[in-house]
Design a protein around this motif. Structure first.
Motif, PDB file in Angstrom:
ATOM      1  N   HIS A   1       0.848  -1.209   0.000  1.00 50.85           N
ATOM      2  CA  HIS A   1       0.000   0.000   0.000  1.00 50.85           C
ATOM      3  C   HIS A   1       0.878   1.252   0.000  1.00 50.85           C
ATOM      4  O   HIS A   1       0.955   1.978   1.004  1.00 50.85           O
ATOM      5  CB  HIS A   1      -0.930  -0.002   1.215  1.00 50.85           C
ATOM      6  N   PRO A   2       1.520   1.549  -1.126  1.00 50.65           N
ATOM      7  CA  PRO A   2       2.381   2.735  -1.179  1.00 50.65           C
ATOM      8  C   PRO A   2       1.618   4.041  -0.978  1.00 50.65           C
ATOM      9  O   PRO A   2       2.228   5.068  -0.669  1.00 50.65           O
ATOM     10  CB  PRO A   2       3.004   2.662  -2.576  1.00 50.65           C
ATOM     11  N   GLU A   3       0.303   3.999  -1.107  1.00 51.58           N
ATOM     12  CA  GLU A   3      -0.481   5.216  -0.890  1.00 51.58           C
ATOM     13  C   GLU A   3      -0.356   5.726   0.540  1.00 51.58           C
ATOM     14  O   GLU A   3      -0.489   6.923   0.788  1.00 51.58           O
ATOM     15  CB  GLU A   3      -1.953   5.019  -1.271  1.00 51.58           C
ATOM     16  N   ARG A   4      -0.061   4.841   1.488  1.00 55.14           N
ATOM     17  CA  ARG A   4       0.098   5.300   2.877  1.00 55.14           C
ATOM     18  C   ARG A   4       1.272   6.259   2.990  1.00 55.14           C
ATOM     19  O   ARG A   4       1.152   7.356   3.533  1.00 55.14           O
ATOM     20  CB  ARG A   4       0.309   4.110   3.810  1.00 55.14           C
ATOM     21  N   GLU A   5       2.414   5.839   2.484  1.00 59.10           N
ATOM     22  CA  GLU A   5       3.601   6.692   2.551  1.00 59.10           C
ATOM     23  C   GLU A   5       3.405   7.962   1.726  1.00 59.10           C
ATOM     24  O   GLU A   5       3.801   9.058   2.133  1.00 59.10           O
ATOM     25  CB  GLU A   5       4.830   5.933   2.068  1.00 59.10           C
ATOM     26  N   ARG A   6       2.763   7.833   0.584  1.00 60.06           N
ATOM     27  CA  ARG A   6       2.507   9.005  -0.259  1.00 60.06           C
ATOM     28  C   ARG A   6       1.572   9.984   0.443  1.00 60.06           C
ATOM     29  O   ARG A   6       1.734  11.199   0.326  1.00 60.06           O
ATOM     30  CB  ARG A   6       1.953   8.570  -1.612  1.00 60.06           C
ATOM     31  N   CYS A   7       0.603   9.476   1.188  1.00 57.98           N
ATOM     32  CA  CYS A   7      -0.290  10.358   1.957  1.00 57.98           C
ATOM     33  C   CYS A   7       0.486  11.071   3.052  1.00 57.98           C
ATOM     34  O   CYS A   7       0.303  12.287   3.270  1.00 57.98           O
ATOM     35  CB  CYS A   7      -1.442   9.566   2.570  1.00 57.98           C
ATOM     36  N   ARG A   8       1.351  10.356   3.742  1.00 57.26           N
ATOM     37  CA  ARG A   8       2.158  11.002   4.779  1.00 57.26           C
ATOM     38  C   ARG A   8       3.012  12.118   4.166  1.00 57.26           C
ATOM     39  O   ARG A   8       3.186  13.179   4.763  1.00 57.26           O
ATOM     40  CB  ARG A   8       3.006   9.977   5.533  1.00 57.26           C
ATOM     41  N   ALA A   9       3.536  11.879   2.975  1.00 52.41           N
ATOM     42  CA  ALA A   9       4.334  12.909   2.292  1.00 52.41           C
ATOM     43  C   ALA A   9       3.477  14.137   1.978  1.00 52.41           C
ATOM     44  O   ALA A   9       3.942  15.279   2.104  1.00 52.41           O
ATOM     45  CB  ALA A   9       4.962  12.339   1.018  1.00 52.41           C
ATOM     46  N   VAL A  10       2.234  13.923   1.575  1.00 48.52           N
ATOM     47  CA  VAL A  10       1.340  15.048   1.297  1.00 48.52           C
ATOM     48  C   VAL A  10       1.029  15.799   2.590  1.00 48.52           C
ATOM     49  O   VAL A  10       1.080  17.035   2.625  1.00 48.52           O
ATOM     50  CB  VAL A  10       0.035  14.581   0.607  1.00 48.52           C
ATOM     51  N   PHE A  11       0.731  15.072   3.647  1.00 49.14           N
ATOM     52  CA  PHE A  11       0.474  15.740   4.929  1.00 49.14           C
ATOM     53  C   PHE A  11       1.695  16.564   5.345  1.00 49.14           C
ATOM     54  O   PHE A  11       1.556  17.694   5.821  1.00 49.14           O
ATOM     55  CB  PHE A  11       0.131  14.726   6.031  1.00 49.14           C
ATOM     56  N   THR A  12       2.887  16.017   5.157  1.00 47.22           N
ATOM     57  CA  THR A  12       4.112  16.742   5.502  1.00 47.22           C
ATOM     58  C   THR A  12       4.261  18.000   4.654  1.00 47.22           C
ATOM     59  O   THR A  12       4.601  19.070   5.161  1.00 47.22           O
ATOM     60  CB  THR A  12       5.343  15.826   5.328  1.00 47.22           C
ATOM     61  N   ARG A  13       3.985  17.876   3.358  1.00 54.07           N
ATOM     62  CA  ARG A  13       4.068  19.029   2.463  1.00 54.07           C
ATOM     63  C   ARG A  13       3.089  20.126   2.882  1.00 54.07           C
ATOM     64  O   ARG A  13       3.339  21.309   2.696  1.00 54.07           O
ATOM     65  CB  ARG A  13       3.785  18.586   1.030  1.00 54.07           C
ATOM     66  N   TYR A  14       1.966  19.746   3.455  1.00 54.39           N
ATOM     67  CA  TYR A  14       0.941  20.703   3.884  1.00 54.39           C
ATOM     68  C   TYR A  14       0.920  20.860   5.408  1.00 54.39           C
ATOM     69  O   TYR A  14      -0.113  21.205   5.985  1.00 54.39           O
ATOM     70  CB  TYR A  14      -0.430  20.269   3.367  1.00 54.39           C
ATOM     71  N   ALA A  15       2.055  20.656   6.047  1.00 56.18           N
ATOM     72  CA  ALA A  15       2.135  20.760   7.515  1.00 56.18           C
ATOM     73  C   ALA A  15       1.706  22.137   8.001  1.00 56.18           C
ATOM     74  O   ALA A  15       1.077  22.257   9.062  1.00 56.18           O
ATOM     75  CB  ALA A  15       3.551  20.441   7.990  1.00 56.18           C
ATOM     76  N   SER A  16       1.991  23.185   7.228  1.00 52.68           N
ATOM     77  CA  SER A  16       1.594  24.531   7.658  1.00 52.68           C
ATOM     78  C   SER A  16       0.073  24.660   7.713  1.00 52.68           C
ATOM     79  O   SER A  16      -0.465  25.358   8.580  1.00 52.68           O
ATOM     80  CB  SER A  16       2.193  25.595   6.733  1.00 52.68           C
ATOM     81  N   VAL A  17      -0.631  23.981   6.815  1.00 51.77           N
ATOM     82  CA  VAL A  17      -2.099  23.989   6.846  1.00 51.77           C
ATOM     83  C   VAL A  17      -2.583  23.217   8.067  1.00 51.77           C
ATOM     84  O   VAL A  17      -3.485  23.668   8.783  1.00 51.77           O
ATOM     85  CB  VAL A  17      -2.691  23.397   5.548  1.00 51.77           C
ATOM     86  N   VAL A  18      -1.967  22.060   8.322  1.00 54.38           N
ATOM     87  CA  VAL A  18      -2.352  21.254   9.485  1.00 54.38           C
ATOM     88  C   VAL A  18      -2.166  22.062  10.765  1.00 54.38           C
ATOM     89  O   VAL A  18      -3.027  22.046  11.654  1.00 54.38           O
ATOM     90  CB  VAL A  18      -1.550  19.932   9.528  1.00 54.38           C
ATOM     91  N   GLU A  19      -1.068  22.811  10.856  1.00 59.29           N
ATOM     92  CA  GLU A  19      -0.805  23.604  12.063  1.00 59.29           C
ATOM     93  C   GLU A  19      -1.842  24.688  12.290  1.00 59.29           C
ATOM     94  O   GLU A  19      -2.155  25.014  13.427  1.00 59.29           O
ATOM     95  CB  GLU A  19       0.581  24.252  11.979  1.00 59.29           C
TER      96      GLU A  19
END
Length: 173
Positions: A133-151
């Motif tokens: 399920h490579p989508e899991r790691e790819r999703c984590r990468a997207v969340f990391t890229r948008y960390a400022s939005v998450v914050e």
């Protein structure tokens, strides 16, 4: 797959103007350029649901259909890493209808994207190992890229455990 497409068709029949309502929102730029149907189990009508998230009358139903289109009992759709940037950008919009529901959707994506411990046989059997399920790691990468939005997501709309899941997925302390 036919059930997912039929659900989107019913949504469009019930809310025919949603596709036009959100076309100009900057958070959704490029959503129609993705070939959604080329992902296994992903319906082509995802842009219509994204536009529906911007319509006050249709937002709750758009979220429901989007959730059923992108998540199964034990896994998320392989297209989720493509969908996440749109959802995260929308979540940053304080004017978004049903914003708390969208945040719940993001928490679910963060939860599903957590790595599965391959030594836990029950979890690996149920959810599959990360290599499958490579989508899991790819999703984590997207969340990391948008960390400022998450914050910057508002505390009042997210329970502490949900916030912790989003922060963990984004690689934030």
């Amino acid at each position: 797959m036919a059930a997912k497409e039929a659900a989107i068709d019913r949504f469009l029949h019930a809310y025919p103007r949603t596709a036009e309502a959100g076309r100009e929102h900057p958070a959704l730029n490029g959503c129609e350029e993705i070939r959604w149907a080329e992902f296994p189990g992903c319906p082509a009508g995802i842009p219509a649901l994204l536009y529906g998230l911007l319509d006050q009358a249709a937002a709750a139903e758009a979220q429901r259909v989007l959730t059923s289109s992108m998540f199964d009992l034990a896994e998320m759709n392989p297209a989720m890493p493509e969908l996440l940037p749109f959802l995260l950008r929308l979540a940053g919009d304080p004017e978004l209808p049903e914003r708390s529901g969208l945040l719940d959707h993001l928490i679910m994506a963060a939860d599903y994207s957590e790595p599965v411990d391959p030594t836990n046989e029950a979890m690996a059997l149920w959810y599959g190992i990360d290599g499958e399920h490579p989508e899991r790691e790819r999703c984590r990468a997207v969340f990391t890229r948008y960390a400022s939005v998450v914050e910057m997501l508002p505390n009042g709309l997210i329970a502490p455990d949900g916030r912790a899941k989003l922060r963990r997925a984004a690689g934030l302390p």
